[in-house]
Motif scaffolding. Structure first.
Motif, mmCIF file in Angstrom:
data_model
loop_
_atom_site.group_PDB
_atom_site.id
_atom_site.type_symbol
_atom_site.label_atom_id
_atom_site.label_comp_id
_atom_site.label_asym_id
_atom_site.label_seq_id
_atom_site.Cartn_x
_atom_site.Cartn_y
_atom_site.Cartn_z
ATOM 1 N N ILE A 56 0.664 -1.413 0.141
ATOM 2 C CA ILE A 56 0.169 -0.132 0.171
ATOM 3 C C ILE A 56 0.941 1.328 -0.060
ATOM 4 O O ILE A 56 0.576 2.351 -0.728
ATOM 5 C CB ILE A 56 -0.912 0.010 1.275
ATOM 6 C CG1 ILE A 56 -1.890 -1.129 0.927
ATOM 7 C CG2 ILE A 56 -1.660 1.302 1.221
ATOM 8 C CD1 ILE A 56 -2.858 -1.051 -0.013
ATOM 9 N N GLU A 86 -8.540 2.838 0.107
ATOM 10 C CA GLU A 86 -7.324 2.718 0.776
ATOM 11 C C GLU A 86 -6.550 4.155 0.396
ATOM 12 O O GLU A 86 -5.631 4.408 1.302
ATOM 13 C CB GLU A 86 -6.368 1.733 0.333
ATOM 14 C CG GLU A 86 -7.045 0.439 0.605
ATOM 15 C CD GLU A 86 -6.672 -0.090 2.198
ATOM 16 O OE1 GLU A 86 -5.793 0.722 2.884
ATOM 17 O OE2 GLU A 86 -7.196 -0.861 2.975
ATOM 18 N N ARG A 133 -3.651 8.263 2.729
ATOM 19 C CA ARG A 133 -3.570 6.624 2.768
ATOM 20 C C ARG A 133 -4.518 6.308 4.000
ATOM 21 O O ARG A 133 -4.143 6.919 5.067
ATOM 22 C CB ARG A 133 -2.042 6.343 2.959
ATOM 23 C CG ARG A 133 -1.937 4.687 3.218
ATOM 24 C CD ARG A 133 -0.447 4.401 3.240
ATOM 25 N NE ARG A 133 -0.101 3.296 3.834
ATOM 26 C CZ ARG A 133 1.070 3.062 4.664
ATOM 27 N NH1 ARG A 133 1.887 3.821 4.202
ATOM 28 N NH2 ARG A 133 1.027 1.877 5.196
ATOM 29 N N ARG A 134 -5.485 5.286 3.903
ATOM 30 C CA ARG A 134 -5.992 4.962 5.260
ATOM 31 C C ARG A 134 -5.323 4.560 6.352
ATOM 32 O O ARG A 134 -4.256 3.834 6.123
ATOM 33 C CB ARG A 134 -7.239 3.716 4.613
ATOM 34 C CG ARG A 134 -8.154 3.437 5.648
ATOM 35 C CD ARG A 134 -8.873 2.405 5.226
ATOM 36 N NE ARG A 134 -8.337 1.146 5.189
ATOM 37 C CZ ARG A 134 -8.161 0.344 6.149
ATOM 38 N NH1 ARG A 134 -8.538 0.666 7.277
ATOM 39 N NH2 ARG A 134 -7.320 -0.725 5.897
#
Length: 260
Positions: A5, A114, A130-131
């Protein structure tokens, strides 16, 4: 997955800037825009297709196993690993010479928003989130506004040609009657990013498409605000209402918009 991510967040930022550079070049050369219409007040330009092609190509080269969904060319709707792109949000502004538009890129993993990247090339502002990690504007942490009274709130109310105009004017009437002020700037993605950055107290629209709002949803949540469950309402497939705001303004705005 955390490292993956993080890598995709960096990629989203770089791709957004590359797309913004291309937008800026088209905007500077008015003859190259090639404006047409998809429907009433629904602008389409040659730049939309060129920017989307660039962004999709960069994503597919970097992450070939992921799905990609673009406003202009469609694509996957598998939310296990999906990039959602609006090549130019604020196309009417872009096409008519108003410097308020952006590229919006969101990444959805296992049905959750996300990553969000929104780049305004004319102001050189990169909104990135960004989550569970951060929400920034050009590296500066973003935070939703501290406004506590709806009568002092500044909100943006988006309009969609997919709903009767009376639906929009009724929301405006209720919002103004409750004491808030409203604006409509023509870019839902930037409007939601501005909520995350405390420039607006809230944003509401009774119908918006996924590519216009998913990136901003990540930003508002990470900046301490609230949003509705857009994906849970089927927004990826057909579009849905969007409601976001600081924790205090969210509820009265939702009531004024008829969303709560």
């Amino acid at each position: 997955m955390t490292d993956e991510i993080a890598r995709k967040t960096l990629a989203a930022a770089a791709i957004a800037r590359a797309a913004g550079d291309l937008q800026r070049k088209f905007f500077a050369d008015r003859a190259s825009i090639g404006m047409t219409f998809k429907g009433p007040q629904d602008y389409l330009t040659a730049a939309d297709g060129a920017v989307e092609k660039l962004v999709m190509g960069m994503i597919r080269e970097a992450f070939p196993a992921d799905g990609v969904l673009g406003e202009e060319t469609g694509g996957s709707k598998d939310t296990r690993a999906l990039w959602v792109i609006d090549p130019i949000d604020g196309t009417a502004n872009f096409a008519t010479g108003i410097a308020h538009f952006c590229i919006s890129i969101a990444y959805v993993h296992e049905g959750r928003e996300e990553i969000g990247a929104i780049y305004d090339p004319m102001r050189d502002e990169l909104f990135l989130a960004r989550r569970g990690a951060f929400a920034t504007c050009n590296g500066r942490p973003m935070k939703v506004s501290a406004t506590t009274e709806f009568a002092r709130a500044q909100v943006e109310l988006g309009w969609s040609s997919r709903r009767p105009i009376r639906s929009y004017t009724e929301i405006v009437e209720r919002t103004v009657a409750a004491g808030a002020s409203f604006r409509r700037a023509g870019s839902g993605a930037l409007g939601i990013a501005y909520v995350a950055d405390g420039r607006s107290d809230g944003y509401a629209e009774i119908h918006i498409n996924s590519w216009d709002c998913l990136a901003g949803i990540v930003m508002v949540r990470e900046a301490g605000g609230r949003t509705n469950d857009f994906l849970g309402a089927g927004g990826l497939d057909e579009g849905a209402p969007i409601l976001c705001g600081n924790p205090t303004i969210y509820v009265p705005l939702g009531k004024a918009a008829g969303l709560l």
